[in-house]
Design a protein around this motif. Structure first.
Motif, PDB file in Angstrom:
ATOM      1  N   ALA A 134    -109.456 117.264  32.899  1.00 41.05           N
ATOM      2  CA  ALA A 134    -109.319 115.913  33.447  1.00 41.05           C
ATOM      3  C   ALA A 134    -109.674 114.868  32.409  1.00 41.05           C
ATOM      4  O   ALA A 134    -108.978 113.847  32.259  1.00 41.05           O
ATOM      5  CB  ALA A 134    -110.211 115.770  34.679  1.00 41.05           C
ATOM      6  N   TYR A 135    -110.750 115.105  31.651  1.00 41.82           N
ATOM      7  CA  TYR A 135    -111.140 114.165  30.598  1.00 41.82           C
ATOM      8  C   TYR A 135    -110.048 114.092  29.516  1.00 41.82           C
ATOM      9  O   TYR A 135    -109.701 113.001  29.032  1.00 41.82           O
ATOM     10  CB  TYR A 135    -112.460 114.603  29.989  1.00 41.82           C
ATOM     11  CG  TYR A 135    -112.889 113.768  28.808  1.00 41.82           C
ATOM     12  CD1 TYR A 135    -113.431 112.506  28.975  1.00 41.82           C
ATOM     13  CD2 TYR A 135    -112.742 114.241  27.500  1.00 41.82           C
ATOM     14  CE1 TYR A 135    -113.813 111.732  27.901  1.00 41.82           C
ATOM     15  CE2 TYR A 135    -113.119 113.474  26.414  1.00 41.82           C
ATOM     16  CZ  TYR A 135    -113.655 112.231  26.618  1.00 41.82           C
ATOM     17  OH  TYR A 135    -114.033 111.465  25.540  1.00 41.82           O
ATOM     18  N   SER A 136    -109.509 115.265  29.151  1.00 47.62           N
ATOM     19  CA  SER A 136    -108.440 115.289  28.147  1.00 47.62           C
ATOM     20  C   SER A 136    -107.214 114.517  28.641  1.00 47.62           C
ATOM     21  O   SER A 136    -106.553 113.816  27.876  1.00 47.62           O
ATOM     22  CB  SER A 136    -108.067 116.734  27.825  1.00 47.62           C
ATOM     23  OG  SER A 136    -106.984 116.785  26.922  1.00 47.62           O
ATOM     24  N   LYS A 137    -106.926 114.665  29.955  1.00 44.76           N
ATOM     25  CA  LYS A 137    -105.775 113.953  30.501  1.00 44.76           C
ATOM     26  C   LYS A 137    -106.004 112.454  30.464  1.00 44.76           C
ATOM     27  O   LYS A 137    -105.079 111.668  30.167  1.00 44.76           O
ATOM     28  CB  LYS A 137    -105.534 114.417  31.936  1.00 44.76           C
ATOM     29  CG  LYS A 137    -104.203 113.941  32.500  1.00 44.76           C
ATOM     30  CD  LYS A 137    -103.905 114.629  33.820  1.00 44.76           C
ATOM     31  CE  LYS A 137    -102.500 114.270  34.312  1.00 44.76           C
ATOM     32  NZ  LYS A 137    -102.171 114.975  35.579  1.00 44.76           N
ATOM     33  N   MET A 138    -107.241 112.041  30.727  1.00 42.47           N
ATOM     34  CA  MET A 138    -107.573 110.612  30.672  1.00 42.47           C
ATOM     35  C   MET A 138    -107.313 110.060  29.270  1.00 42.47           C
ATOM     36  O   MET A 138    -106.715 108.990  29.092  1.00 42.47           O
ATOM     37  CB  MET A 138    -109.038 110.421  31.053  1.00 42.47           C
ATOM     38  CG  MET A 138    -109.491 108.963  31.119  1.00 42.47           C
ATOM     39  SD  MET A 138    -108.913 108.152  32.599  1.00 42.47           S
ATOM     40  CE  MET A 138    -109.677 106.537  32.418  1.00 42.47           C
ATOM     41  N   LEU A 139    -107.777 110.809  28.240  1.00 42.19           N
ATOM     42  CA  LEU A 139    -107.546 110.357  26.871  1.00 42.19           C
ATOM     43  C   LEU A 139    -106.075 110.424  26.498  1.00 42.19           C
ATOM     44  O   LEU A 139    -105.545 109.533  25.825  1.00 42.19           O
ATOM     45  CB  LEU A 139    -108.368 111.205  25.890  1.00 42.19           C
ATOM     46  CG  LEU A 139    -109.887 111.087  25.962  1.00 42.19           C
ATOM     47  CD1 LEU A 139    -110.520 111.885  24.827  1.00 42.19           C
ATOM     48  CD2 LEU A 139    -110.332 109.646  25.876  1.00 42.19           C
ATOM     49  N   THR A 140    -105.410 111.514  26.931  1.00 42.51           N
ATOM     50  CA  THR A 140    -104.003 111.695  26.573  1.00 42.51           C
ATOM     51  C   THR A 140    -103.138 110.556  27.113  1.00 42.51           C
ATOM     52  O   THR A 140    -102.168 110.133  26.473  1.00 42.51           O
ATOM     53  CB  THR A 140    -103.499 113.043  27.114  1.00 42.51           C
ATOM     54  OG1 THR A 140    -104.306 114.084  26.586  1.00 42.51           O
ATOM     55  CG2 THR A 140    -102.047 113.271  26.704  1.00 42.51           C
ATOM     56  N   ILE A 141    -103.498 110.061  28.295  1.00 44.20           N
ATOM     57  CA  ILE A 141    -102.707 108.989  28.893  1.00 44.20           C
ATOM     58  C   ILE A 141    -103.074 107.642  28.304  1.00 44.20           C
ATOM     59  O   ILE A 141    -102.210 106.844  27.914  1.00 44.20           O
ATOM     60  CB  ILE A 141    -102.897 108.977  30.419  1.00 44.20           C
ATOM     61  CG1 ILE A 141    -102.306 110.258  31.041  1.00 44.20           C
ATOM     62  CG2 ILE A 141    -102.243 107.742  31.034  1.00 44.20           C
ATOM     63  CD1 ILE A 141    -100.822 110.424  30.852  1.00 44.20           C
ATOM     64  N   PHE A 142    -104.377 107.366  28.187  1.00 43.68           N
ATOM     65  CA  PHE A 142    -104.780 105.989  27.910  1.00 43.68           C
ATOM     66  C   PHE A 142    -104.992 105.680  26.435  1.00 43.68           C
ATOM     67  O   PHE A 142    -104.820 104.524  26.039  1.00 43.68           O
ATOM     68  CB  PHE A 142    -106.060 105.654  28.699  1.00 43.68           C
ATOM     69  CG  PHE A 142    -105.777 105.216  30.098  1.00 43.68           C
ATOM     70  CD1 PHE A 142    -105.498 103.897  30.384  1.00 43.68           C
ATOM     71  CD2 PHE A 142    -105.737 106.142  31.128  1.00 43.68           C
ATOM     72  CE1 PHE A 142    -105.220 103.493  31.675  1.00 43.68           C
ATOM     73  CE2 PHE A 142    -105.454 105.743  32.419  1.00 43.68           C
ATOM     74  CZ  PHE A 142    -105.184 104.428  32.701  1.00 43.68           C
ATOM     75  N   ILE A 143    -105.398 106.645  25.609  1.00 37.58           N
ATOM     76  CA  ILE A 143    -105.604 106.323  24.185  1.00 37.58           C
ATOM     77  C   ILE A 143    -104.288 105.914  23.515  1.00 37.58           C
ATOM     78  O   ILE A 143    -104.211 104.857  22.864  1.00 37.58           O
ATOM     79  CB  ILE A 143    -106.278 107.489  23.453  1.00 37.58           C
ATOM     80  CG1 ILE A 143    -107.698 107.674  23.954  1.00 37.58           C
ATOM     81  CG2 ILE A 143    -106.290 107.239  21.943  1.00 37.58           C
ATOM     82  CD1 ILE A 143    -108.576 106.443  23.798  1.00 37.58           C
ATOM     83  N   PRO A 144    -103.199 106.696  23.674  1.00 32.05           N
ATOM     84  CA  PRO A 144    -101.922 106.203  23.111  1.00 32.05           C
ATOM     85  C   PRO A 144    -101.485 104.875  23.740  1.00 32.05           C
ATOM     86  O   PRO A 144    -100.894 104.032  23.074  1.00 32.05           O
ATOM     87  CB  PRO A 144    -100.930 107.325  23.444  1.00 32.05           C
ATOM     88  CG  PRO A 144    -101.784 108.546  23.589  1.00 32.05           C
ATOM     89  CD  PRO A 144    -103.055 108.058  24.208  1.00 32.05           C
ATOM     90  N   LEU A 145    -101.778 104.712  25.055  1.00 30.01           N
ATOM     91  CA  LEU A 145    -101.415 103.449  25.694  1.00 30.01           C
ATOM     92  C   LEU A 145    -102.157 102.280  25.048  1.00 30.01           C
ATOM     93  O   LEU A 145    -101.560 101.235  24.736  1.00 30.01           O
ATOM     94  CB  LEU A 145    -101.742 103.511  27.183  1.00 30.01           C
ATOM     95  CG  LEU A 145    -101.635 102.176  27.948  1.00 30.01           C
ATOM     96  CD1 LEU A 145    -100.195 101.687  27.956  1.00 30.01           C
ATOM     97  CD2 LEU A 145    -102.164 102.319  29.356  1.00 30.01           C
ATOM     98  N   LEU A 146    -103.455 102.470  24.790  1.00 29.15           N
ATOM     99  CA  LEU A 146    -104.241 101.382  24.194  1.00 29.15           C
ATOM    100  C   LEU A 146    -103.797 101.119  22.758  1.00 29.15           C
ATOM    101  O   LEU A 146    -103.767  99.967  22.308  1.00 29.15           O
ATOM    102  CB  LEU A 146    -105.722 101.736  24.236  1.00 29.15           C
ATOM    103  CG  LEU A 146    -106.323 101.925  25.631  1.00 29.15           C
ATOM    104  CD1 LEU A 146    -107.808 102.207  25.539  1.00 29.15           C
ATOM    105  CD2 LEU A 146    -106.073 100.709  26.509  1.00 29.15           C
ATOM    106  N   VAL A 147    -103.478 102.190  22.022  1.00 29.88           N
ATOM    107  CA  VAL A 147    -102.986 102.006  20.653  1.00 29.88           C
ATOM    108  C   VAL A 147    -101.651 101.266  20.664  1.00 29.88           C
ATOM    109  O   VAL A 147    -101.411 100.344  19.874  1.00 29.88           O
ATOM    110  CB  VAL A 147    -102.855 103.366  19.937  1.00 29.88           C
ATOM    111  CG1 VAL A 147    -102.184 103.196  18.576  1.00 29.88           C
ATOM    112  CG2 VAL A 147    -104.219 104.004  19.756  1.00 29.88           C
ATOM    113  N   ASP A 148    -100.768 101.681  21.599  1.00 25.86           N
ATOM    114  CA  ASP A 148     -99.469 101.000  21.698  1.00 25.86           C
ATOM    115  C   ASP A 148     -99.643  99.543  22.079  1.00 25.86           C
ATOM    116  O   ASP A 148     -98.950  98.653  21.549  1.00 25.86           O
ATOM    117  CB  ASP A 148     -98.585 101.713  22.722  1.00 25.86           C
ATOM    118  CG  ASP A 148     -98.122 103.072  22.232  1.00 25.86           C
ATOM    119  OD1 ASP A 148     -98.252 103.312  21.015  1.00 25.86           O
ATOM    120  OD2 ASP A 148     -97.661 103.887  23.049  1.00 25.86           O
ATOM    121  N   GLU A 149    -100.545  99.291  23.027  1.00 29.79           N
ATOM    122  CA  GLU A 149    -100.772  97.904  23.426  1.00 29.79           C
ATOM    123  C   GLU A 149    -101.340  97.084  22.267  1.00 29.79           C
ATOM    124  O   GLU A 149    -100.984  95.918  22.080  1.00 29.79           O
ATOM    125  CB  GLU A 149    -101.731  97.858  24.629  1.00 29.79           C
ATOM    126  CG  GLU A 149    -101.104  98.293  25.930  1.00 29.79           C
ATOM    127  CD  GLU A 149     -99.926  97.429  26.326  1.00 29.79           C
ATOM    128  OE1 GLU A 149     -99.914  96.228  25.984  1.00 29.79           O
ATOM    129  OE2 GLU A 149     -98.982  97.952  26.963  1.00 29.79           O
TER     130      GLU A 149
END
Length: 889
Positions: A510-525
Motif C-alpha cells: 500500500a505504501y509503495s502504491k501511494m508513492l508509485t501514484i503520487f511521486i511521479p504525479l508531484l514530479v510531473d506537476e
C-alpha cells in the motif's frame, strides 16, 4: 719625392690584421681621402668634408681560380683599422679621373653591380699624382691578369701614364698573381720590362696605336728636332684658322637672311603668346564659372537625395508609431475566451515588437528625443499595463474556477471501494491554452508572474491535498492485514509466538502504491508548473515520463504532457543554463504548490508502523529507490518530501528498536532465570524476518538495528550471569551456544551477524574453559596444587633440591597420589555428574564432556612429566592408562 704610404709596412700589417681569417693576401695598401661630389664650381677641394680611409688590393686563390678584391678600411674610435666595404675587381667597369680637381689627384671607381646607381659613387683623393698613378696602374694590371679585361679609363692620358710608368717603374711595387704550380702557389713579380709592355699594350689599344703611327708617318719627312716640328704645326694651325675666318666672312649674306627670318618668326611668336595669354584668361574665367555651376548642382542633388531619404525614414517612423485599431481593441477590452486567444496572442506579439522597436539599437538614439516618439512610447506603456492587469486578473480567476470545478465533482477523487488515480490531463489541456499568453506576459512585465504563480499554487494545492487525502484514506481502508504486536523479544511471551507471524506485505504494498501514484504525479506537476509559469530551468522528467528507468505510473495518453507547444518568443527563452535565482524562486513556489501534502504520506507510514513495525524496513527501501531517482534540481520539494519520509520511517523503526531493547533490559530484573533466555532464541526469528523485508535495500538501517540489539543482549546476559556467580559460566555458555546455533545460517550470509557470531563463539569458549577448570579442580585439587608448587620452585632452585623441600618429599608425593588417584574412576564419574547437574541443554553435554576429558588429560600429562623429572624413582599411573580409563567412561 716624399715616401708613399704604399710602402708603409706598418700600414700593410694593420690591413692584414683587419682581414685576418679571410684567407686573402694584401697586394697594396695606401691611404686616401673619401668624398662624395665635394668639388664645387670654384674647383677647390673641400677638405673639411674628406674622411680618411685606406684602400687595399687583395687576392684570394681557390684552386686554379684567383679572385681580386678592393677593400675599403676605416679607422675606429681607437684608431684601429676595421673593414668598411668590399668590392670585387671583376665588376670594375670604369676608372675616371675627376676633371674638376685641378690637381688631378681625385678619381672615381665605378662598379657595374652596385644596387643603387642613382647615388653618386665615392670619390677618392690621393696626396699626389704619383700615388694616384701608382694605385691606378696596380688596379689595371690586376684586372688584366685576373679578369683578362680592362675597365674604361676616362680623364687621364694613356701616353702620360706610360711615360710616368717608364720613369717611376723602379718605385712601383711588385704585383703578384697566384699561379698553382706543382710546388705550390708562387708570387710572380712584375718586372720593369713586363710593366712597360703592359702599359703600352693595355693603355693604348691596337686601333689607337695604328692611328698614331699613321699620323706620325705624315710628318716623318724632314723632321729633325721637336722644336722645328712644333713650329711647323703652329704655322699649319694658323693657316687653318685663317681659312676658317675667310669662309665665315664669305657667308655673311646668308647669315643676314637667316637673322631676318628669325626676327620675323620672333614677332609671330610674340603675337601668338599675347593671343594665348588672352585665351588663357578667358578659359580661366570659364573654368571658375563651370566649377561654381557644378558646386550648386551637387548641393541641389544632395539636398534632393537627403529630402527623399528623410521622407522615407519619416514614413517608416510613422508606420512604426501607428497602432492598428484591431490590436488596440484586443489589448484594452477584448475577451480572453479560447476562441479569441489567437487574436490576443497576435496583439501581444505586435505590442512586444512595437516596444522593442522604440528602443536602441532598433531605433536611432536621436529619434528617442522626438516628442512624437515619447508620446507613442507612453501610449504603448499604457496599453501594456492595461493588458497585463486584465490578463493577470483573468488568469487568477480562471485557475480558481478550474480547481473549484474539479473539487466540487466527487468523481475526480477516490471513493469507498474504489481507488481513483488522479488525472490532470483535462486540467493541463485547459491551462495549456494560455501558455503562450503567460510567455508574452513575462516578456511584457516579468513582475506580474509572481502573483500569477502564487494564485496557481494556492488553487492547485487544494486539489492535490484533497486527492492525496482521499487516496490515502481509501488505501488504508481497503488494505486488509492483521496487526502484529510490537512485543518481539519479551520474556513473558511464549517462545513460538512469532514463528507464524501474519503476512503484512499488503502494508508495504500500500505504501509503495501511494508513492508509485503520487511521486511521479508531484514530479510531473512540478515540471509542468516550471514550464507553464516560464521558469528558465531544464525539464524535470526525461522524455517519455521515465522515472528510475521505468515508465511512470502517472502516464496519460499524452506522453509529452509537459511539452506546452511554446515556441521561443525571445532569445532569453532559448537558454538552458541553470540560474540559481530562478531555481530558488521555483523551489519557493513549489513549496507553496505542494505544502501540506506530506501529512497524508506520514499518515500511511504511521498506519503501516502500527500494523507491523518491521515493515518500516521495506518502506525504507522503497523510499530509497524513489529518492535515488530524483536528480532534477527543480524537483527540490519532491526530494525533500522523500527525505522526510525516509527520516520518519527511520524514526519509527528506531522507536521499535528502542522498545525491543527495553524489553531485553527488563530481563535483567528477573534474576532467577536459568537456562537459555527467551530473547536469545527469539532474535534469530526476528533477524530472519528483517532480512526478508530488506530485499536488497536498507542494509545500513537493519545492520544498525542488529548492532543495537546484540549489544544490549550481550550486556544484559552478562549482568544476569553476575547475579549467580556459582552458575555464571554454565549460564553463559548455554546462552552463547544457543545464540550461535540459532544464527548459524544467517551468519553465513550477513556480515554484521557473522561478526556477532564470532564474538559469541569466543565468549562461549571462555565460559567453557572456566567452567571445566572449576569442575576438574573440585575433584583433583590436591594433585594439581602439588604440581603448581613444583612449578613455582623450579624458577628458584634446581630439580634435585625440590624433593628435600617441606611438603614435597617423596613420602608426600606417595600420600598425595594415593588420596587423589586411588579412586580416580570414581572422581571422574563425579566430574561427569557435576557437569550434567545444572546443564539444561542436553545437546551440549557430549561436547562439554569431551572438552573436560581433554583438559584433564593435558593437565595430568604435565603432572606426569614433572614427576618423571623430579622423582625419577617414583611410579604413578601412566598417561596412557589414564587416557584408556577416560575413554572407557
Amino acid at each position: 719625392m716624399a715616401k708613399s704610404s704604399a710602402d708603409d709596412e706598418e700600414l700593410r700589417r694593420a690591413c692584414e690584421a683587419a682581414i685576418e681569417g679571410t684567407k686573402q693576401k694584401i697586394v697594396m695598401s695606401i691611404r686616401v681621402a673619401k668624398s662624395r661630389g665635394i668639388w664645387g664650381k670654384s674647383g677647390k677641394l673641400g677638405r673639411q668634408m674628406a674622411k680618411p680611409r685606406v684602400l687595399a688590393l687583395s687576392t684570394k686563390s681557390k684552386g686554379q681560380r684567383t679572385t681580386a678584391f678592393l677593400r675599403v678600411l676605416k679607422y675606429s674610435n681607437g684608431g684601429v683599422l676595421e673593414p668598411a666595404k668590399l668590392y670585387k675587381l671583376k665588376h670594375l667597369s670604369k676608372v675616371e679621373v675627376m676633371g674638376n680637381d685641378p690637381s688631378g689627384c681625385t678619381f672615381m671607381l665605378g662598379f657595374d653591380n652596385l644596387r643603387s646607381q642613382s647615388v653618386a659613387p665615392s670619390q677618392w683623393t690621393m696626396r699626389n699624382i704619383d700615388d694616384r698613378n701608382r694605385l691606378l696602374l696596380c688596379i689595371l694590371n690586376i684586372c688584366k691578369d685576373v679578369s683578362g679585361r680592362l675597365p674604361k679609363v676616362v680623364g687621364v692620358d694613356v701616353v702620360e701614364m706610360a711615360l710616368w710608368a717608364k720613369e717611376n717603374i723602379q718605385n712601383t711595387p711588385s704585383v703578384g698573381t697566384q699561379r698553382n704550380l706543382q710546388d705550390g702557389p708562387v708570387a710572380a713579380t712584375v718586372t720593369e720590362s713586363d710593366l712597360k709592355v703592359t702599359v703600352e699594350k693595355e693603355l693604348v689599344s691596337q686601333a689607337e696605336e695604328e692611328d698614331m703611327e699613321a699620323l706620325l708617318g705624315t710628318y716623318v719627312m724632314g723632321i729633325g728636332e721637336a722644336e722645328a716640328f712644333s713650329e711647323r704645326l703652329k704655322r699649319e694651325l694658323q693657316a687653318l684658322e685663317a681659312a676658317n675666318v675667310h669662309a665665315i666672312l664669305e657667308s655673311e649674306p646668308l647669315i643676314d637672311d637667316v637673322l631676318h627670318g628669325l626676327e620675323a618668326a620672333t614677332n609671330c611668336v610674340d603675337d601668338m603668346d599675347e593671343w594665348l595669354g588672352i585665351f588663357n584668361v578667358k578659359l580661366r574665367h570659364m573654368r571658375e564659372d563651370i566649377a561654381s555651376i557644378e558646386t550648386r548642382n551637387n548641393q541641389l542633388e544632395m539636398q534632393s537625395v537627403n529630402n527623399k531619404g528623410l521622407i522615407e525614414e519619416l514614413d517608416k517612423l510613422l508606420e512604426r508609431l501607428r497602432v492598428p485599431s484591431e490590436y488596440a481593441a484586443s489589448l484594452t477590452g477584448g475577451s480572453f475566451d479560447e476562441a479569441r486567444m489567437l487574436q490576443n496572442i497576435e496583439a501581444c506579439e505586435w505590442l512586444t515588437d512595437a516596444l522593442r522597436g522604440l528602443e536602441a539599437p532598433k531605433l536611432d538614439r536621436n529619434y528617442a528625443k522626438m516628442r512624437a516618439v515619447k508620446e507613442k512610447r507612453a501610449e504603448l506603456e499604457k496599453l501594456r499595463s492595461t493588458f497585463v492587469r486584465r490578463a493577470s486578473e483573468f488568469l487568477r480567476n480562471y485557475f480558481a474556477s478550474l480547481v473549484d470545478f474539479m473539487i466540487s465533482d466527487k468523481s475526480y477523487f477516490s471513493q469507498r471501494g474504489q481507488l481513483k488515480r488522479p488525472d490532470h490531463a483535462d486540467l493541463r489541456y485547459k491551462c495549456r491554452t494560455y501558455a503562450r499568453l503567460l510567455q508574452h506576459l513575462k516578456s511584457l512585465d516579468k513582475n506580474c508572474l509572481g502573483a500569477l504563480r502564487k494564485a496557481y499554487c494556492g488553487s492547485l494545492n487544494l486539489l492535490l491535498r484533497r486527492e492525496a487525502r482521499e487516496f490515502a484514506n481509501e488505501l488504508r481502508a481497503s488494505t486488509k492485514a492483521s496487526r502484529n504486536p510490537t512485543v518481539w523479544l519479551e520474556a513473558s511471551t511464549g517462545s513460538g509466538h512469532n514463528s507464524n507471524a501474519a503476512d503484512t506485505s499488503t502494508v508495504s504494498d500500500a505504501y509503495s502504491k501511494m508513492l508509485t501514484i503520487f511521486i511521479p504525479l508531484l514530479v510531473d506537476e512540478s515540471s509542468f508548473f516550471a514550464h507553464f509559469m516560464c521558469f528558465e530551468v531544464p525539464a524535470l522528467v526525461p522524455p517519455g515520463g521515465l522515472v528510475n528507468g521505468n515508465k511512470t505510473a502517472y502516464d496519460n495518453d499524452d506522453v509529452n504532457d509537459d511539452d506546452l507547444g511554446i515556441m521561443d518568443i525571445d532569445d532569453n527563452d532559448s537558454k538552458t543554463g541553470k540560474s540559481s535565482a530562478e531555481l530558488a524562486a521555483l523551489n519557493e513556489s513549489l513549496q507553496d504548490l505542494l505544502e501540506g501534502i506530506q501529512e497524508d504520506f506520514y499518515a500511511v507510514v504511521d498506519w503501516a508502523y502500527k500494523i507491523d513495525p518491521l515493515r518500516c524496513i521495506s518502506m525504507h527501501g522503497i523510499t530509497e529507490r524513489y529518492l535515488s531517482g530524483q536528480k532534477a534540481d527543480a524537483a527540490g520539494f519532491v526530494r525533500l518530501l522523500l527525505g522526510d519520509l525516509e527520516s520518519r520511517i527511520s524514526t519509527q523503526f528506531s522507536r521499535f528498536v528502542d522498545e525491543a531493547c527495553h524489553q531485553i533490559e527488563r530481563n535483567e530484573r528477573n534474576v532467577k532465570q536459568m537456562g537459555v533466555l527467551s530473547y536469545i532464541s527469539r532474535f534469530a526469528t526476528l533477524a530472519t524476518r528483517m532480512e526478508q523485508y530488506i530485499q536488497g535495500q536498507s542494509r545500513d538501517l537493519v545492520d544498525q538495528a542488529y548492532t543495537k540489539f546484540v549489544s544490549i543482549m550481550f550486556v544484559t546476559l552478562e549482568k544476569i550471569a553476575q547475579t549467580d556467580p556459582k552458575n555464571a559460566d554454565m549460564f553463559l555458555l548455554e546462552n552463547y551456544a544457543a545464540f550461535q546455533n540459532s544464527l548459524y545460517d544467517l551468519a553465513n550470509v550477513v556480515p554484521t551477524l557473522a561478526k556477532f557470531y564470532h564474538q559469541a563463539s569466543e565468549a562461549y569458549e571462555q565460559a567453557c574453559t572456566r567452567h571445566i577448570a572449576v569442575i576438574i579442580y573440585s575433584q583433583f585439587d590436591r594433585l594439581f596444587q602439588f604440581a603448581r608448587r613444583i612449578e613455582d620452585l623450579m624458577y628458584t632452585i634446581t630439580p634435585e633440591e625440590i624433593p628435600f623441600q617441606l611438603g614435597l618429599s617423596k613420602m608426600d608425593l606417595r600420600k598425595m597420589v594415593k588420596s587423589s588417584l586411588s579412586a580416580v574412576d570414581k572422581n571422574i564419574s563425579i566430574m561427569y555428574k557435576k557437569l550434567q547437574k545444572n546443564l539444561t541443554s542436553e545437546e551440549l553435554l557430549p561436547s562439554l564432556w569431551d572438552k573436560c576429558k581433554k583438559e584433564f588429560l593435558d593437565k595430568y600429562e604435565s603432572f606426569a612429566q614433572l614427576v618423571a623429572k623430579i622423582y625419577p624413582t617414583e611410579t604413578i599411573p601412566s598417561v596412557v592408562e589414564m587416557k584408556e580409563l577416560l575413554a572407557s567412561m
